[in-house]
Design a protein around this motif. Structure first.
Motif, PDB file in Angstrom:
ATOM      1  N   ALA A 157     -39.012   8.243 -52.930  1.00  0.00           N
ATOM      2  CA  ALA A 157     -39.427   7.162 -52.039  1.00  0.00           C
ATOM      3  C   ALA A 157     -38.252   6.270 -51.670  1.00  0.00           C
ATOM      4  N   LEU A 158     -37.392   5.967 -52.647  1.00  0.00           N
ATOM      5  CA  LEU A 158     -36.226   5.130 -52.355  1.00  0.00           C
ATOM      6  C   LEU A 158     -35.263   5.844 -51.405  1.00  0.00           C
ATOM      7  N   ALA A 159     -35.123   7.147 -51.592  1.00  0.00           N
ATOM      8  CA  ALA A 159     -34.236   7.908 -50.713  1.00  0.00           C
ATOM      9  C   ALA A 159     -34.769   7.964 -49.291  1.00  0.00           C
ATOM     10  N   ALA A 160     -36.084   7.818 -49.144  1.00  0.00           N
ATOM     11  CA  ALA A 160     -36.687   7.893 -47.808  1.00  0.00           C
ATOM     12  C   ALA A 160     -36.571   6.587 -47.035  1.00  0.00           C
ATOM     13  N   ILE A 161     -36.190   5.491 -47.704  1.00  0.00           N
ATOM     14  CA  ILE A 161     -36.135   4.188 -47.022  1.00  0.00           C
ATOM     15  C   ILE A 161     -35.224   4.218 -45.803  1.00  0.00           C
ATOM     16  N   PRO A 162     -33.979   4.694 -45.890  1.00  0.00           N
ATOM     17  CA  PRO A 162     -33.132   4.713 -44.686  1.00  0.00           C
ATOM     18  C   PRO A 162     -33.726   5.547 -43.558  1.00  0.00           C
ATOM     19  N   LEU A 163     -34.308   6.683 -43.925  1.00  0.00           N
ATOM     20  CA  LEU A 163     -34.882   7.575 -42.915  1.00  0.00           C
ATOM     21  C   LEU A 163     -36.038   6.901 -42.189  1.00  0.00           C
ATOM     22  N   VAL A 164     -36.949   6.308 -42.947  1.00  0.00           N
ATOM     23  CA  VAL A 164     -38.130   5.678 -42.348  1.00  0.00           C
ATOM     24  C   VAL A 164     -37.727   4.491 -41.485  1.00  0.00           C
ATOM     25  N   CYS A 165     -36.849   3.644 -42.001  1.00  0.00           N
ATOM     26  CA  CYS A 165     -36.429   2.464 -41.234  1.00  0.00           C
ATOM     27  C   CYS A 165     -35.690   2.863 -39.959  1.00  0.00           C
ATOM     28  N   ALA A 166     -34.871   3.906 -40.040  1.00  0.00           N
ATOM     29  CA  ALA A 166     -34.151   4.368 -38.850  1.00  0.00           C
ATOM     30  C   ALA A 166     -35.125   4.902 -37.804  1.00  0.00           C
ATOM     31  N   LEU A 167     -36.152   5.630 -38.244  1.00  0.00           N
ATOM     32  CA  LEU A 167     -37.134   6.153 -37.303  1.00  0.00           C
ATOM     33  C   LEU A 167     -37.924   5.018 -36.648  1.00  0.00           C
ATOM     34  N   VAL A 168     -38.273   4.003 -37.410  1.00  0.00           N
ATOM     35  CA  VAL A 168     -38.987   2.853 -36.837  1.00  0.00           C
ATOM     36  C   VAL A 168     -38.113   2.146 -35.809  1.00  0.00           C
ATOM     37  N   ALA A 169     -36.849   1.931 -36.140  1.00  0.00           N
ATOM     38  CA  ALA A 169     -35.950   1.259 -35.214  1.00  0.00           C
ATOM     39  C   ALA A 169     -35.743   2.075 -33.943  1.00  0.00           C
ATOM     40  N   GLY A 170     -35.641   3.401 -34.099  1.00  0.00           N
ATOM     41  CA  GLY A 170     -35.337   4.239 -32.946  1.00  0.00           C
ATOM     42  C   GLY A 170     -36.526   4.615 -32.099  1.00  0.00           C
ATOM     43  N   LEU A 171     -37.734   4.680 -32.697  1.00  0.00           N
ATOM     44  CA  LEU A 171     -38.893   5.191 -31.973  1.00  0.00           C
ATOM     45  C   LEU A 171     -39.894   4.128 -31.549  1.00  0.00           C
ATOM     46  N   THR A 172     -39.769   2.905 -32.038  1.00  0.00           N
ATOM     47  CA  THR A 172     -40.726   1.863 -31.648  1.00  0.00           C
ATOM     48  C   THR A 172     -40.685   1.614 -30.142  1.00  0.00           C
ATOM     49  N   GLY A 173     -39.493   1.473 -29.595  1.00  0.00           N
ATOM     50  CA  GLY A 173     -39.355   1.216 -28.166  1.00  0.00           C
ATOM     51  C   GLY A 173     -39.887   2.344 -27.304  1.00  0.00           C
ATOM     52  N   PRO A 174     -39.386   3.580 -27.476  1.00  0.00           N
ATOM     53  CA  PRO A 174     -39.910   4.670 -26.646  1.00  0.00           C
ATOM     54  C   PRO A 174     -41.390   4.936 -26.864  1.00  0.00           C
ATOM     55  N   ALA A 175     -41.889   4.756 -28.089  1.00  0.00           N
ATOM     56  CA  ALA A 175     -43.316   4.955 -28.327  1.00  0.00           C
ATOM     57  C   ALA A 175     -44.141   3.935 -27.550  1.00  0.00           C
ATOM     58  N   ALA A 176     -43.688   2.682 -27.543  1.00  0.00           N
ATOM     59  CA  ALA A 176     -44.394   1.648 -26.785  1.00  0.00           C
ATOM     60  C   ALA A 176     -44.371   1.958 -25.293  1.00  0.00           C
TER      61      ALA A 176
END
Length: 736
Positions: free
Chosen positions: A476-495
């Motif tokens: 779970a700790l190793a997934a933090i960078p991956l998840v946060c990067a996906l949120v930062a990168g995909l929030t705009g295009p998803a909206a």
């Protein structure tokens, strides 16, 4: 990111007794248990996004919808891609994209759903094929990320719900990329030939644009293909033969059929399909020399696509369509080439960089510097390459061996992506402003966790060793960078994608996402007067007043003088692409009453789209019931129930009359040299055309031929006004 990323599950493909069919549906048995439901969820999400409330777009692009309707009534029209069922002229493209919709229309009847559902399913198939291509070398997680990025790209959410040729084009390009990946794995010629045949069929979809990926595909195989150099060259020649077969069969047939036995090739200047492919839809797009073009500008650019240059894809017209993850994709491309610099020739990381990077760079540079016609929705052709490159870069965040330099590069990539996402969102400052903070906070968290990864990992290992952290805690700790990067990168295009799906899009020049200042058809104030958007069309007869202002989304327009009429027309409240300076409507109810021909003269015509420039070409235009009744009466006695200037005028008439053939004089723009005045006079004398419908204020184009025809008709036949349109009965001449 390592120089060789080849999961064992795909080194040779697991061979089990379950059969190819079961593996196609469920994947290899060696996949982790979470893969199959994750893939199913991705495809279900894509299908929901592209199919939900699909009928709100109506006919979408009237021009192609009318051609589809013609193809369901005549097999000749089907084969040639004719605009009308009587086969006067074709659309200005090769017909493959129409074939898919026409087959659907012949099975289910011609309606909104039968036209647009195939486009949505092509989008789902594109996501599935892209997932399959990426996962073969980089694993299922990378494939899922690539598919998700593709599905949420705003311009993809637009075009896979629309009936332009781009949906099928992107699917075919992605299939060709998959076939090239398979050829790079085993060096078998059949995969390269398949890629060539598919690219040839892509040519039949949108002509020369299909070949923009060829340099990247060829370079990838020439460099990294398993066989020796001589055999690789020979195999690429076979792939070229596949291209000739895939597209050449139709071109050869079309060229061999005598001109008298087929429709005129719309968009060409000499009724030659090769001239159309190489000129108007080929080299003319590069230098802006398309004869009869509606928008290209030579030299420094301008017109429809803004100024040319390396920054074009980041501009207000194109940025929100595609560029959200473009910086990350380019950074990933550079990193892939760097880490594989000392690897063996057949290294798959380098091969992927050449294949997907070649696709992105070649297509992106041409889009950036072409001076001819270019529209925002063209950017969908970049989406698969961006998604593939980004997925490989994101997976690098998961690697435990990522050193300091790698972490700095990854953090820089996330930081740039975050900055650019908030910049794009800031172009619509009143549109969900809190989204920018979500992106910024997620980006900061991602950057921080990437740089602090060694300490987080050490802490997790220490806590796990002390029994204070469960077995899944380190994961779970190793997934933090991956998840946060996906949120930062995909929030705009998803909206943007959700906004696109929730809005109505019609016309020839649609665009995704909310309106942005300075964009094509965006929030820039309109000029004096102008025709409204899809709402204000084909009104009753009346008068118009003085100068007007930009129409409001509520379906009104204002001006010094009011526009009145005896016959009101209604609109869809559609959001459609407008002309520079215009304001494309997004919501709104019924359009206001129009003046003569549906325009308000110098004052703006009321409508959902607003004033300040046409709301969009071929945009779900309404036709009065009186005019429809007139055209349908006695239609069986004529080859064409009417003739009018250009396809923009003819398409709504064909759709409103259930597919009765309407002659589009001059083709799409009204500028094709067909028919000549002499040819038109002959057809009238033979009683093959019943009515001539005059161009209204929404018309554009108009070459010398159409102008001379209009003058001849006006001087020899009596006009009448029917449902706001000027109509001449060509069977009742007043003078010779």
């Amino acid at each position: 990111m390592t120089a060789t990323t080849t999961p064992a599950a795909h080194a040779g493909g697991a061979r089990h007794a379950h059969g190819h069919g079961r593996r196609l549906l469920r994947g290899p048995d060696t996949d982790p248990r979470w893969v199959r439901p994750a893939v199913g969820g991705l495809l279900a999400l894509t299908a929901f996004l592209y199919l939900i409330n699909l009928s709100r777009n109506g006919w979408a692009n009237d021009f192609y919808a009318a051609a589809v309707q013609a193809g369901t009534k005549s097999w000749k029209a089907f084969f040639f891609g004719s605009f009308d069922a009587s086969n006067f002229i074709t659309v200005d493209k090769t017909p493959a994209s129409l074939w898919v919709m026409e087959i659907s229309g012949r099975i289910f009847g011609v309606n909104y759903w039968s036209l647009l559902v195939p486009q949505a399913l092509e989008g789902v198939a594109t996501v599935a094929v892209l997932y399959a291509a990426v996962r073969r070398w980089f694993g299922p997680a990378a494939g899922l990320i690539a598919g998700l990025v593709m599905a949420l790209t705003p311009v993809a959410a637009l075009m896979f719900r629309f009936n332009n040729p781009d949906a099928l084009l992107v699917l075919l390009l992605t299939v060709a990329a998959y076939a090239t990946v398979r050829a790079l794995e085993n060096g078998r010629s059949r995969w390269l030939v398949l890629a060539g045949v598919v690219l040839g069929f892509a040519f039949l979809t949108k002509m020369m644009q299909a070949f923009l990926v060829v340099p990247g595909f060829a370079l990838a195989y020439l460099w990294a293909g398993p066989p020796k150099l001589g055999r690789r060259v020979w195999q690429l020649l076979l792939a070229g033969a596949g291209i000739l077969i895939g597209g050449g069969w139709w071109v050869l047939t079309a060229e061999l059929v005598p001109a008298a036995d087929r429709p005129y090739f719309g968009g060409s200047t000499n009724n030659n399909i090769l001239q159309l492919a190489i000129g108007y839809n080929g080299l003319g797009r590069l230098d802006g020399s398309e004869t009869g073009s509606v928008g290209g500008r030579g030299g420094g650019g301008g017109g429809f696509g803004g100024a040319t240059g390396i920054a074009r894809l980041f501009s207000s017209e194109f940025g929100g369509q595609i560029s959200w993850l473009l910086p990350a994709a380019l950074l990933s491309l550079v990193a892939m080439l760097w880490v594989s610099r000392r690897a063996v020739r057949t290294d798959r990381t380098r091969a992927a960089a050449l294949l997907w990077g070649g696709w992105l760079v070649c297509t992106g540079l041409l889009f950036s510097y072409m001076s001819g016609i270019i529209h925002p929705y063209y950017m969908v052709a970049l989406a698969p390459a961006i998604a593939a490159l980004v997925s490989v870069g994101v997976m690098a965040l998961w690697e435990r061996r990522l050193g300091w330099f790698g972490r700095i590069v990854a953090a820089a990539g996330v930081a740039v992506t975050t900055w650019w996402a908030q910049a794009l969102l800031d172009r619509s400052p009143s549109w969900f402003p809190w989204l920018r903070w979500v992106v910024i906070l997620a980006g900061l968290a991602a950057v921080g966790s990437i740089l602090a990864a060694p300490w987080l990992r050490s802490a997790a290992d220490r806590l796990s060793g002390q029994g204070r952290l469960s077995g899944r805690g380190p994961l779970a700790l190793a997934a933090i960078p991956l998840v946060c990067a996906l949120v930062a990168g995909l929030t705009g295009p998803a909206a943007y994608a959700i906004d696109t799906v929730a809005s109505t899009h019609t016309g020839s020049i649609p665009s995704a996402g909310p309106q942005t200042a300075g964009a094509f058809g965006g929030e820039a104030p309109g000029g004096a007067g102008g025709v409204g958007g899809p709402g204000g069309t084909r009104g009753g007869t009346g008068t118009s007043g003085g100068s007007g202002t930009t129409g409001r989304p509520t379906g009104t327009s204002t001006g010094a003088g009011a526009s009145t009429g005896t016959g009101a027309s209604t609109g869809t409240g559609a959001k459609s692409g407008g002309f520079p300076g215009g304001s494309a409507g997004r919501t709104g109810g019924a359009g206001g009453a129009g003046g003569a021909g549906g325009a308000g003269g110098a004052g703006g015509a009321g409508g959902a789209g607003g004033a300040g420039g046409p709301g969009g070409l071929s945009g779900d235009t309404q036709v009065s019931s009186a005019l429809v009744t007139l055209l349908e009466k006695g239609a069986s006695g004529y080859t064409w129930v009417a003739a009018t200037e250009g396809s923009q005028e003819a398409a709504p008439l064909e759709l409103a009359t259930g597919g009765e053939a309407v002659m589009a004089i001059g083709g799409f723009n009204g500028t094709d040299p067909a028919p000549s005045l002499a040819e038109f006079k002959k057809l009238v004398a033979e009683h093959k055309i019943h009515y001539y419908i005059g161009a209204n204020s929404e018309s554009f184009g108009g070459g010398r031929g159409s102008s001379s025809i209009a003058s001849w008709v006006a001087s020899h036949f009596t006009k009448e006004t029917v449902g706001g349109s000027t109509v001449y009965n060509l069977s009742e001449a007043v003078s010779s």
